[in-house]
Enzyme design. Structure first.
Site, PDB file in Angstrom:
ATOM      1  N   LYS A 106      19.743  18.012 -12.088  1.00  0.00           N
ATOM      2  CA  LYS A 106      18.652  17.043 -12.007  1.00  0.00           C
ATOM      3  C   LYS A 106      18.881  15.911 -13.012  1.00  0.00           C
ATOM      4  CE  LYS A 106      13.619  17.008 -11.488  1.00  0.00           C
ATOM      5  NZ  LYS A 106      13.286  15.775 -12.205  1.00  0.00           N
TER       6      LYS A 106
ATOM      7  N   SER B 158      16.723  18.073 -16.841  1.00  0.00           N
ATOM      8  CA  SER B 158      15.897  19.265 -16.911  1.00  0.00           C
ATOM      9  C   SER B 158      16.599  20.342 -17.720  1.00  0.00           C
ATOM     10  CB  SER B 158      15.602  19.795 -15.508  1.00  0.00           C
ATOM     11  OG  SER B 158      14.927  21.040 -15.564  1.00  0.00           O
TER      12      SER B 158
ATOM     13  N   HIS C 144       0.831  -1.215   0.000  1.00  0.00           N
ATOM     14  CA  HIS C 144       0.000   0.000   0.000  1.00  0.00           C
ATOM     15  C   HIS C 144       0.867   1.268   0.000  1.00  0.00           C
ATOM     16  CE1 HIS C 144      -3.690  -2.341   1.042  1.00  0.00           C
ATOM     17  NE2 HIS C 144      -2.799  -3.097   1.658  1.00  0.00           N
TER      18      HIS C 144
ATOM     19  N   GLU D   1      11.559   5.086 -17.672  1.00  0.00           N
ATOM     20  CA  GLU D   1      10.410   5.775 -18.269  1.00  0.00           C
ATOM     21  C   GLU D   1      10.164   5.324 -19.706  1.00  0.00           C
ATOM     22  OE1 GLU D   1      10.953   9.955 -15.730  1.00  0.00           O
ATOM     23  OE2 GLU D   1      11.527   9.860 -17.849  1.00  0.00           O
TER      24      GLU D   1
END
Length: 460
Positions: free
Chosen positions: A320, A314, A184, A327
């Site tokens: 970053k 980025s 969860h 992905e």
């Protein structure tokens, strides 16, 4: 230029191309995807045409003087030659007739060239009479799809096998790295990072089995069924022989369907293969997303995995780095799922004796296999091989967790365990410290109970 004709009329065709009038019409009629026929599909079709020619020669219907140069032309295509001669758009009307005739025309014109005759001399070697002998698009097209899918599936399952193997290596390498398990999205009980990697490997192995089983099911063909599966214009000897010659040409076992009419008008076998890829895609998405979550942060997230840095993340935030490889696996798998919807719609939309939607079925299935193969290879090469665990962070989360108290249940009971968990939550103290403060169990026994093997291996 040379002039060629069909029953619709006459057209000029560039003399340096091997395709002919019907391919030329298809080029003009179908400008849909901007793509051309998948090279693997072209080569699969050439294998089917070679098998058909061999079978027709064996029955005595096709003269060797015609069949042998056709086989030579087919062999050249199989070897990767003339693949630029198949410019037809893969999504087309006509149930694949344009692809079938494109292959027929190239084989015949190359065969004519081999025997020293001009292209377009179809009175000598004909795309319809010879390259299409005892055939129809309605049996040669779906059979070629099956041969192509079998070929592509080998590439896909090889990539998946490499993924599973690398995950299995990580499962051994990380077997002693204890970390917090989560359900969860909340702290649960400990698990090792190696066990997690092993579970991903197991699910990928299951995907390989699923795909192989589905592909095995499409080694039943309808060659010789011709137009509607009744075998019109095909000798019984040919129908029996062509499955044997196709098996010889491909090195795989193909069998003639018990009910060729059924095999001509139903395409549910393609749905099985597509569904197997879709289900495997779901497994890969779950795995990729777990990697993204475990690598989140790195300073303000879970940060249990260190993914290889592949590119700046980025255009505005310096420093970053994003999990781009995980992905892209996600996105490729999304496309596989979308393609499965198109395949499903195509499979259900056949009418009576033929499914005319086989072009869109094959187009999406070929793409799915290509996308998944490439994405899995990318994941292995660009992420998994150079993956690193963050052992310190795994231990830190484990030390802060209250979930480890679950291991104490059989030894101090539920009420005492709940009391320890509550105090640990309220005070921020580690569970181990609270247990010792309460004096409920010796330090030595506690350490044994809370050891990695004790908590993650039944019966230890």
């Amino acid at each position: 230029m040379r002039k060629e004709h069909d029953f619709l009329g006459e057209l000029e065709v560039a003399d340096d191309v091997y395709y002919g009038v019907q391919t030329t019409r298809a080029i003009e009629n179908f400008k849909i995807t901007g793509q051309t026929i998948d090279p693997d599909f072209v080569q699969a079709f050439a294998k089917v045409k070679k098998a058909a020619a061999l079978a027709n020669m064996a029955t005595g219907r096709l003269e060797k003087e015609i069949g042998e140069p056709m086989i030579e032309a087919a062999d050249e295509i199989i070897a990767g030659k003339m693949l630029d001669q198949f410019p037809v758009d893969p999504i087309q009307g006509g149930a694949g007739t344009s692809v079938n005739m494109n292959v027929n025309e190239v084989i015949c014109n190359r065969a004519l060239e081999i025997i020293g005759k001009p292209k377009g001399s179809y009175d000598i070697i004909s795309p319809n009479n010879h390259a299409n002998m005892a055939q129809s698009t309605n049996d040669s097209f779906p059979t070629s799809i099956k041969v192509c899918l079998s070929h592509k599936a080998k590439k896909l399952t090889a990539s998946l096998d490499r993924l599973a193997t690398e995950l299995e290596k990580k499962s051994v390498e990380y077997k002693d790295i204890l970390k917090m398990g989560r359900t969860h999205l909340q702290d649960a009980v400990p698990i090792t990072l190696g066990q997690e990697m092993g579970s991903y490997a197991s699910s990928v192995r299951r995907g390989i089995d699923r795909i192989n089983h589905a592909v095995d099911g499409i080694h039943v063909i309808n060659m010789g069924g011709t137009a509607v599966g009744t075998g019109l214009n095909a000798e019984p000897e040919y129908i029996k022989k062509v499955a044997e010659t196709l098996s010889e040409v491909t090195g795989e076992t193909y069998k003639t369907a018990d009910n060729i009419i059924d095999a001509t008008n139903n395409t549910d076998g393609f749905s099985d293969v597509s569904s197997a890829m879709k289900t495997t895609a779901l497994v890969l998405i779950k795995m990729a997303n777990d990697f993204r979550l475990m690598a989140s942060g790195p300073r303000c997230g879970i940060n249990e995995l260190k993914l290889p840095k592949r590119q700046p993340g980025s255009s505005i935030m310096p420093g970053k780095v994003n999990p781009v490889i995980a992905e892209v696996l996600d996105q490729a798998c999304y496309q596989v799922i979308a393609n499965d919807i198109a395949v499903s719609l195509g499979v259900e939309n056949g009418q009576f004796e033929l499914n005319v939607m086989e072009p869109v079925i094959s187009f999406n299935m070929f793409n799915s296999m290509k996308y998944m193969t490439n994405a899995v290879d990318t994941f292995v090469e660009k992420l998994l091989i150079d993956l690193e665990p963050n052992k310190e962070q795994c231990q830190e989360w484990l030390d802060k967790s209250v979930g480890v108290v679950t291991a104490m249940l059989p030894h101090i009971g539920y009420e005492n365990s709940a009391m320890i968990a509550k105090e640990a939550y309220n005070t921020g103290k580690p569970v181990r410290e609270v247990i010792l403060e309460k004096g409920l169990i010796s330090k030595e026994k506690m350490e044994k109970i809370l050891s990695p093997k004790q908590m993650t291996t039944p019966g230890i």
